[in-house]
Design an enzyme around this catalytic site. Structure first.
Site, short mmCIF file in Angstrom:
data_model
loop_
_atom_site.label_atom_id
_atom_site.label_comp_id
_atom_site.label_asym_id
_atom_site.label_seq_id
_atom_site.Cartn_x
_atom_site.Cartn_y
_atom_site.Cartn_z
N CYS A 42 0.69 -1.17 -0.07
CA CYS A 42 0.07 -0.24 0.13
C CYS A 42 0.76 1.32 -0.13
CB CYS A 42 -0.87 -0.11 1.16
SG CYS A 42 -1.07 1.19 2.19
N CYS A 45 1.00 3.27 3.04
CA CYS A 45 1.84 2.84 4.20
C CYS A 45 3.27 2.79 3.97
CB CYS A 45 1.56 1.20 4.32
SG CYS A 45 -0.34 0.89 4.42
N ARG A 383 33.44 1.98 27.45
CA ARG A 383 33.94 2.99 26.57
C ARG A 383 35.47 2.73 26.12
NH1 ARG A 383 33.37 8.32 29.05
NH2 ARG A 383 32.42 8.90 27.23
N TRP A 390 35.97 7.02 17.96
CA TRP A 390 35.04 8.01 17.17
C TRP A 390 35.27 9.32 17.66
CZ3 TRP A 390 30.81 6.88 14.46
CH2 TRP A 390 30.06 5.80 14.88
N HIS A 394 36.26 12.14 14.43
CA HIS A 394 35.29 13.44 14.66
C HIS A 394 36.32 14.44 14.63
CE1 HIS A 394 31.39 12.02 15.31
NE2 HIS A 394 31.61 11.25 16.45
N GLU A 435 30.52 -6.91 14.42
CA GLU A 435 29.11 -6.31 14.32
C GLU A 435 29.20 -4.93 14.37
OE1 GLU A 435 26.91 -8.78 14.34
OE2 GLU A 435 24.92 -7.96 14.77
N ASN A 466 25.08 9.59 16.25
CA ASN A 466 23.80 9.45 16.86
C ASN A 466 22.96 8.35 16.70
OD1 ASN A 466 24.12 11.51 18.67
ND2 ASN A 466 23.10 13.05 17.28
N MET A 467 22.99 7.62 15.26
CA MET A 467 22.33 6.70 15.33
C MET A 467 22.46 5.61 15.94
SD MET A 467 19.75 7.43 12.71
CE MET A 467 19.71 9.13 12.76
N LYS A 484 24.15 6.60 26.90
CA LYS A 484 23.87 6.85 25.47
C LYS A 484 22.77 7.88 25.22
CE LYS A 484 27.06 3.54 23.45
NZ LYS A 484 27.60 3.37 24.74
#
Ligand code: FAD
Length: 530
Positions: A42, A45, A383, A390, A394, A435, A466-467, A484
């Site tokens: 649909c 949808c 951590r 990361w 950044h 993973e 952020n994801m 988080k």
């Protein structure tokens, strides 16, 4: 249906129901349920799925009180159940109260407005539509408290904070914040109304909504927020000292790609005080230490594609690491050495020798131990390395933006987003958490190619990070001391946050401005560094 045609996947923050799981989930459940019966053919949808996912993300922390789900009536195995529930049009919205009986086929929601804010308010109404007796097990009272109940709490000692949100009767903010804090311990949120004059008088409240905070130690104050928005209230309460997210119980699931515990000496080390608004050189040095001496050292030899990726990584850091100093000298030496070698393969031991010995002779060395500062965890295994990796990338995206010509003549200058591309290849090839690498690769495949410039590069990495934060909130790798959450928090950057139609949105211009400042060379602290 192939996976390509699936509107919702396990990665989405909602429950995907099927003929076998619908009734066991929604009947006699300890929480209420809001289910969208849809059909993957649909058109409406398909269009609506992004709104439903955003809604589910928005109320992810309400799950124990009310869960958001979908069921695809176009899948053959679901034909019968959709018939049994008389689903004739798509999408159909039904809600199920907590502890609903076997015969319940759900109450339809026919509201014309299916925007996030309206559906979210519907969810609050569903919850309030329970009695004290059949309320979802984990749902605190959403009804307003009166001054008669609240004023005696003032000056009382307690083992937790009590936040009183005082607001207009038709405002949903208080109830939404109560639900936002459902999974947190150490703070109880109560709602009161602006019509309760004795309360306003006693607390000297004149603007709404306001939060009045009772501390465990008997003091009480008006809580200052930069913007009177749900997101600001919730974020502030979540970050009060001692307030912690409760970890998912029995969470042995590995589907989130948990980082394994890292073999380091964190647990025996003294705590290093630090400022969350700074970036610490010691973390970046420790990242490189771990990466060069531990992560890469598991490879006996480097050749072909792997060797190329390693060379590119070293070049990138040599050219973009801010502030010169030992790290840059080491990486430059390593880079020159790698480039001067005509060998198609190198034994990794040679790299280690270079890092350990030759460097010592020339006085250029990399810290001989891991020293986490901004990346300290509350216990070993939390951590540390992934946090610093990361942080390193950044910093590199921001530095590339600040020094656009730095990569000239390196072979990387032709790429639209060289930092991201090198990161992608590094993570895919070497990052110990497989993973994590798989998730990152998936995200990269979808949107990394669309990044066209240096600003886009900074923002892509911020958004992707952020994801991951959204996905991991409450998982085993979530450090209770550093939960988080969408970053930067309102306390780091209030102008980064706005609200549109009742839904939190980022001000991307201000986020970019903030990232340039936060990860810029001048915000790097040498404290605890070499
Ligand atoms: P981190 O998420 O590591 O963040 C470090 C610091 O960066 C924060 O303290 C904050 O100061 C800052 N920060 C936070 N968010 C942002 C942002 N959006 N933009 C800029 N700065 C920010 N773990 C898993 O369990 N599953 C995974 O699939 C997974 N994938 C990963 C993919 C990559 C590429 C990397 C590098 C790590 C991944 N991890 C994954 C590890 C996980 O993301 C965290 O790094 C780890 O759990 C440590 O978390 P932390 O609390 O130290 O904060």
């Amino acid at each position: 249906l192939g996976t390509a045609a699936r509107l919702y996947t396990e990665e989405d923050p909602l429950v995907i129901l099927s003929s076998s799981s619908l009734k066991p989930s929604v009947i006699n459940s300890s929480s209420a349920w809001l289910v969208q019966f849809f059909s993957s053919w649909c058109g409406h949808c398909i269009q609506y799925s992004s709104t439903w996912k955003a809604l589910a993300q928005d109320v992810k922390d309400w799950q124990q009180a009310v869960s958001v789900a979908v069921l695809d009536c176009a899948q053959e195995e679901n034909f019968d159940i959709c018939k049994e529930f008389s689903i004739k049009f798509y999408p159909t919205f039904r809600y199920f109260r907590a502890h609903s009986p076997d015969t319940d086929r759900g109450t339809p929601y026919r509201g014309a407005d299916r925007e996030i804010q309206s559906v979210r308010q519907l969810m609050v109404n569903i919850l309030q539509n329970h009695t004290k007796l059949d309320r979802p097990d984990h749902c605190p009272p959403l009804e307003p408290y009166s001054s008669v109940e609240l004023l005696p709490l003032l000056g009382q000692r307690s083992d937790h904070y009590t936040a009183i949100i005082i607001e207009e009767p038709d405002s949903y903010v208080g109830r939404e914040v109560i639900l936002d804090l459902l999974q947190y311990s150490g703070v109880e949120v109560k709602r009161a109304l602006s019509s309760d004059l004795p309360l306003l008088d006693a607390l000297k409240i004149t603007t709404f909504p306001s939060v009045y905070l009772l501390h465990p130690n008997t003091t009480h104050t008006h809580l200052h927020v930069q913007k009177r928005l749900r997101f600001f209230f919730s974020s502030l309460l979540r970050t009060l000292p001692g307030v912690q997210r409760r970890l998912k119980s029995g969470s042995s699931s590995t589907s989130e790609g948990q980082m394994g515990a890292l073999p380091d000496k964190q647990s025996t080390e003294p705590w290093r005080d630090f400022d969350r608004s700074k970036v610490y050189a010691a973390d970046l040095e420790s990242a490189l230490h771990y990466l060069l001496r531990v992560e890469l050292a598991t490879h006996n030899t480097l050749e072909g594609e792997e060797l190329k990726i390693f060379k590119d990584f070293v070049t990138l850091v040599a050219k973009l690491y801010p502030g010169g100093g030992s790290v840059v000298k080491l990486m430059e030496t390593l880079s020159d050495w790698l480039l001067s070698l005509p060998l198609p393969r190198i034994p990794y031991q040679a790299v280690l020798d270079l890092v350990d010995n030759k460097m010592r002779i020339s006085g250029v060395f990399l810290g001989a131990e891991l020293r986490w500062v901004g990346c300290q965890g509350s216990r070993a295994g939390l951590r540390g390395y992934p946090c610093s990796l990361w942080t390193l990338f950044h910093v590199l995206t921001v530095q590339h933006d600040a020094t656009p010509t730095a990569l000239e003549n390196t072979g990387l200058e032709g790429e639209a987003a060289p930092v991201l591309q090198v990161m992608r290849r590094y993570i895919r090839t070497f990052f110990g958490c497989e993973e994590c690498g798989r998730h990152f690769e998936q995200a990269a495949a979808v949107s990394m190619e669309k990044v066209q410039d240096r600003e886009g590069q900074i923002l892509w990495l911020w958004n992707q990070h952020n994801m991951v934060n959204y996905r991991l909130a409450g998982s085993l790798s979530d450090d209770p001391l550093f939960p988080k959450a969408p970053w930067p928090s309102p306390s780091l950057c209030s102008s980064c946050h706005e609200e549109k139609n009742g839904v939190h949105v980022w001000n991307h211009g201000n986020v970019l401005f903030f990232l340039r400042q936060h990860y810029g060379a001048s915000n790097m602290s040498p404290k605890y560094s070499l």
